[in-house]
Write a protein that holds these residues in place. Structure first.
Motif, PDB file in Angstrom:
ATOM      1  N   ARG A 210       8.368  88.567  39.563  1.00 29.94           N
ATOM      2  CA  ARG A 210       9.552  87.914  40.126  1.00 29.94           C
ATOM      3  C   ARG A 210       9.672  86.556  39.437  1.00 29.94           C
ATOM      4  N   VAL A 211      10.846  86.286  38.905  1.00 26.87           N
ATOM      5  CA  VAL A 211      11.063  85.038  38.179  1.00 26.87           C
ATOM      6  C   VAL A 211      12.370  84.398  38.657  1.00 26.87           C
ATOM      7  N   ALA A 212      12.542  83.128  38.314  1.00 27.53           N
ATOM      8  CA  ALA A 212      13.774  82.395  38.595  1.00 27.53           C
ATOM      9  C   ALA A 212      14.024  81.437  37.454  1.00 27.53           C
ATOM     10  N   ALA A 213      15.280  81.053  37.275  1.00 31.00           N
ATOM     11  CA  ALA A 213      15.643  80.154  36.180  1.00 31.00           C
ATOM     12  C   ALA A 213      14.896  78.833  36.311  1.00 31.00           C
ATOM     13  N   SER A 214      14.385  78.335  35.206  1.00 26.47           N
ATOM     14  CA  SER A 214      13.628  77.077  35.208  1.00 26.47           C
ATOM     15  C   SER A 214      14.492  75.884  34.826  1.00 26.47           C
ATOM     16  N   GLU A 215      15.666  76.133  34.291  1.00 30.08           N
ATOM     17  CA  GLU A 215      16.515  75.034  33.831  1.00 30.08           C
ATOM     18  C   GLU A 215      17.148  74.277  34.993  1.00 30.08           C
ATOM     19  N   TYR A 216      17.478  74.984  36.079  1.00 26.57           N
ATOM     20  CA  TYR A 216      18.123  74.358  37.226  1.00 26.57           C
ATOM     21  C   TYR A 216      17.551  74.918  38.521  1.00 26.57           C
ATOM     22  N   LEU A 217      17.640  74.090  39.563  1.00 22.97           N
ATOM     23  CA  LEU A 217      17.373  74.519  40.931  1.00 22.97           C
ATOM     24  C   LEU A 217      18.607  74.168  41.751  1.00 22.97           C
ATOM     25  N   ASP A 218      19.072  75.079  42.588  1.00 24.99           N
ATOM     26  CA  ASP A 218      20.282  74.857  43.367  1.00 24.99           C
ATOM     27  C   ASP A 218      19.948  74.324  44.747  1.00 24.99           C
ATOM     28  N   ILE A 219      20.854  73.535  45.304  1.00 22.28           N
ATOM     29  CA  ILE A 219      20.733  73.022  46.674  1.00 22.28           C
ATOM     30  C   ILE A 219      22.035  73.326  47.391  1.00 22.28           C
ATOM     31  N   GLN A 220      21.951  74.105  48.458  1.00 26.85           N
ATOM     32  CA  GLN A 220      23.133  74.449  49.242  1.00 26.85           C
ATOM     33  C   GLN A 220      23.268  73.476  50.398  1.00 26.85           C
ATOM     34  N   VAL A 221      24.460  72.864  50.493  1.00 25.53           N
ATOM     35  CA  VAL A 221      24.749  71.889  51.540  1.00 25.53           C
ATOM     36  C   VAL A 221      25.936  72.401  52.346  1.00 25.53           C
ATOM     37  N   GLU A 222      25.770  72.439  53.668  1.00 19.45           N
ATOM     38  CA  GLU A 222      26.863  72.840  54.557  1.00 19.45           C
ATOM     39  C   GLU A 222      27.558  71.586  55.068  1.00 19.45           C
ATOM     40  N   LEU A 223      28.864  71.495  54.824  1.00 18.69           N
ATOM     41  CA  LEU A 223      29.628  70.292  55.150  1.00 18.69           C
ATOM     42  C   LEU A 223      30.589  70.565  56.297  1.00 18.69           C
ATOM     43  N   SER A 224      30.490  69.756  57.350  1.00 22.03           N
ATOM     44  CA  SER A 224      31.490  69.806  58.407  1.00 22.03           C
ATOM     45  C   SER A 224      32.754  69.110  57.920  1.00 22.03           C
ATOM     46  N   GLU A 225      33.825  69.288  58.663  1.00 17.85           N
ATOM     47  CA  GLU A 225      35.090  68.665  58.264  1.00 17.85           C
ATOM     48  C   GLU A 225      34.968  67.146  58.254  1.00 17.85           C
ATOM     49  N   GLN A 226      34.250  66.592  59.235  1.00 19.20           N
ATOM     50  CA  GLN A 226      34.077  65.138  59.297  1.00 19.20           C
ATOM     51  C   GLN A 226      33.290  64.637  58.089  1.00 19.20           C
ATOM     52  N   THR A 227      32.209  65.344  57.738  1.00 17.34           N
ATOM     53  CA  THR A 227      31.417  64.937  56.574  1.00 17.34           C
ATOM     54  C   THR A 227      32.232  65.045  55.297  1.00 17.34           C
ATOM     55  N   TRP A 228      33.032  66.090  55.194  1.00 17.27           N
ATOM     56  CA  TRP A 228      33.869  66.274  54.001  1.00 17.27           C
ATOM     57  C   TRP A 228      34.870  65.132  53.857  1.00 17.27           C
ATOM     58  N   GLN A 229      35.468  64.708  54.965  1.00 15.31           N
ATOM     59  CA  GLN A 229      36.406  63.592  54.918  1.00 15.31           C
ATOM     60  C   GLN A 229      35.699  62.306  54.511  1.00 15.31           C
ATOM     61  N   ARG A 230      34.478  62.107  54.982  1.00 15.77           N
ATOM     62  CA  ARG A 230      33.738  60.905  54.600  1.00 15.77           C
ATOM     63  C   ARG A 230      33.368  60.939  53.122  1.00 15.77           C
ATOM     64  N   LEU A 231      33.084  62.126  52.595  1.00 14.99           N
ATOM     65  CA  LEU A 231      32.803  62.231  51.162  1.00 14.99           C
ATOM     66  C   LEU A 231      34.032  61.867  50.345  1.00 14.99           C
ATOM     67  N   ASN A 232      35.200  62.299  50.786  1.00 13.16           N
ATOM     68  CA  ASN A 232      36.430  61.924  50.092  1.00 13.16           C
ATOM     69  C   ASN A 232      36.641  60.420  50.115  1.00 13.16           C
ATOM     70  N   GLY A 233      36.169  59.778  51.193  1.00 13.84           N
ATOM     71  CA  GLY A 233      36.347  58.334  51.300  1.00 13.84           C
ATOM     72  C   GLY A 233      35.459  57.527  50.391  1.00 13.84           C
ATOM     73  N   LEU A 234      34.464  58.146  49.774  1.00 16.05           N
ATOM     74  CA  LEU A 234      33.592  57.398  48.866  1.00 16.05           C
ATOM     75  C   LEU A 234      34.343  56.959  47.610  1.00 16.05           C
ATOM     76  N   GLN A 235      35.324  57.748  47.180  1.00 13.81           N
ATOM     77  CA  GLN A 235      36.218  57.378  46.083  1.00 13.81           C
ATOM     78  C   GLN A 235      35.448  56.998  44.817  1.00 13.81           C
ATOM     79  N   GLN A 236      34.537  57.843  44.423  1.00 11.64           N
ATOM     80  CA  GLN A 236      33.799  57.604  43.181  1.00 11.64           C
ATOM     81  C   GLN A 236      33.639  58.921  42.450  1.00 11.64           C
ATOM     82  N   ASP A 237      34.003  58.981  41.200  1.00 13.64           N
ATOM     83  CA  ASP A 237      33.922  60.197  40.407  1.00 13.64           C
ATOM     84  C   ASP A 237      33.318  59.866  39.037  1.00 13.64           C
ATOM     85  N   PRO A 238      32.139  60.405  38.660  1.00 15.66           N
ATOM     86  CA  PRO A 238      31.371  61.310  39.513  1.00 15.66           C
ATOM     87  C   PRO A 238      30.573  60.557  40.577  1.00 15.66           C
ATOM     88  N   CYS A 239      30.382  61.189  41.706  1.00 13.60           N
ATOM     89  CA  CYS A 239      29.635  60.586  42.804  1.00 13.60           C
ATOM     90  C   CYS A 239      28.137  60.677  42.513  1.00 13.60           C
TER      91      CYS A 239
END
Length: 373
Positions: A210-239
């Protein structure tokens, strides 16, 4: 004579009484004529409240949440042929990094070598048969030109060519089966598990590694609507995104993709992050663990940091202005377990006396006494 003296005394007493009455009336009129402003009624304080100093300042905003690390392209290396394990590479152990095409193990290939030789013989035989028919066709064409297609051996040539192609296909299959006795890494990867040992008989379809890619590791984040709105408020690209592992290490991450749909049950949106080269450090970033994810933003002005208890149920705050209660609207910028960051919507640059523990029975304009925490 005595009668005259009595009359004089009565008149003198009446004059004194009249004079006293005039004096009393004059004093009463003087009191009534004083301005109302001269009579100051003391202000009554019915409630004592605890306040904190709300001092607006510049602050670096961030949104902090959690995510789950997961391997990318988690893959089972499966045997395509059967055979006995004759060799396992020394580095083919869990946790080791391997390059694409690197040999992990070998199966006994005697049968497949023989199969390949037989396939090569069939190709040679088919080519010989085709050459013979082409020669016969050449001779036939030099004769009577009115002969039929069969007489010109055209179907024979097509059959011989098809037989040659079938033999070549079988040869290619035999070559692939022989190559499959060498178990190779499908891509640059890290070994998660090895499931074989030397001398073991392997059947086609068995899982070897059993193997997995070594170049990257993924992180899954679940965002509520409130958290998503706060992320939009950061106003920085790339964040700027920082991953904080349980062992205290920090890793920089980037956005891989944002799920185009919301989960029908949780009403949350999935954000997939990625960390480059997660296995290159002495202590790698491991999969299937919970990590803290910090999204950094720009510096913003007039930000107030206060205890979380200052917020009312509807997201407002109470202040004390001129010893009276004042309910004010705010823009909530960040909420943490023990504190909040916000900005006043009206006069954001002004300092306030902020009530630390607001009550539900507060009335705007109510007089209070303050104690500073």
């Amino acid at each position: 004579m005595m009668k005259i003296a009595g009359i004089w005394l009565k008149r003198r007493a009446a004059g004194i009484a009249a004079t006293s009455l005039l004096v009393l009336v004059g004093l009463w009129l003087m009191v009534e004529q004083q301005p109302a402003a001269m009579v100051e009624k003391p202000k009554e304080f019915g409630l004592t409240v605890t306040v904190v100093e709300a001092v607006p300042a510049d602050a670096q905003l961030e949104v902090k949440t959690t995510g789950i690390t997961q391997p990318r392209w988690a893959t089972e290396v499966i045997a395509s042929v059967s055979g006995r394990v004759t060799h396992i590479a020394n580095h083919a152990m869990p946790g080791n990094l391997i390059r694409k095409g690197e040999i992990l193990a070998s199966l006994q290939d005697t049968f497949y070598q023989a199969e390949l030789s037989a396939a090569q013989a069939r190709v040679s035989e088919a080519e010989l048969n085709l050459a013979e028919i082409l020669t016969r066709q050449y001779v036939a064409k030099r004769g009577d030109k009115a002969k039929s297609s069969f007489g010109r051996l055209e179907p024979h040539v097509k059959a011989a060519e098809a037989n040659r192609e079938a033999a070549k296909g079988a040869l290619a299959s035999s070559q692939q089966r022989l190559a499959d006795t060498q178990i190779k890494a499908p891509f640059d990867s890290v070994i998660i598990a090895d499931l074989i040992h030397p001398g073991q008989w392997i059947n086609e379809g068995d899982v070897l590694f059993r193997v997995a890619a070594s170049e990257y590791l993924d992180i899954q984040v679940e965002l509520s609507e409130q958290t998503w709105q706060r992320l939009n408020g950061l106003q920085q690209d790339p964040c700027k995104i920082t991953i904080e592992a349980p062992d205290g290490q920090q890793w920089q991450a980037s956005v891989r993709y944002l799920s185009p749909i919301m989960d029908a049950d949780t009403r949350q949106r999935s954000l997939m992050l990625q960390v480059a080269n997660p296995f290159q450090r002495e202590i790698p970033l491991l999969a299937d663990q919970q990590v803290d994810v910090v999204f950094g933003g720009n510096t913003q002005s007039y930000v107030v940091s206060a205890p979380a208890s200052v917020l009312t149920e509807d997201g407002k705050v109470w202040s004390v202005s001129e010893q009276s209660l004042l309910l004010e609207e705010i823009e909530l910028l960040d909420m943490r377990p023990d504190s909040v960051l916000f900005r006043y919507k009206n006069r954001p640059q002004q300092n306030r006396q902020l009530i630390r523990f607001p009550l539900t029975n507060f009335v705007e304009g109510q007089a209070v006494a303050m104690t500073i925490h």
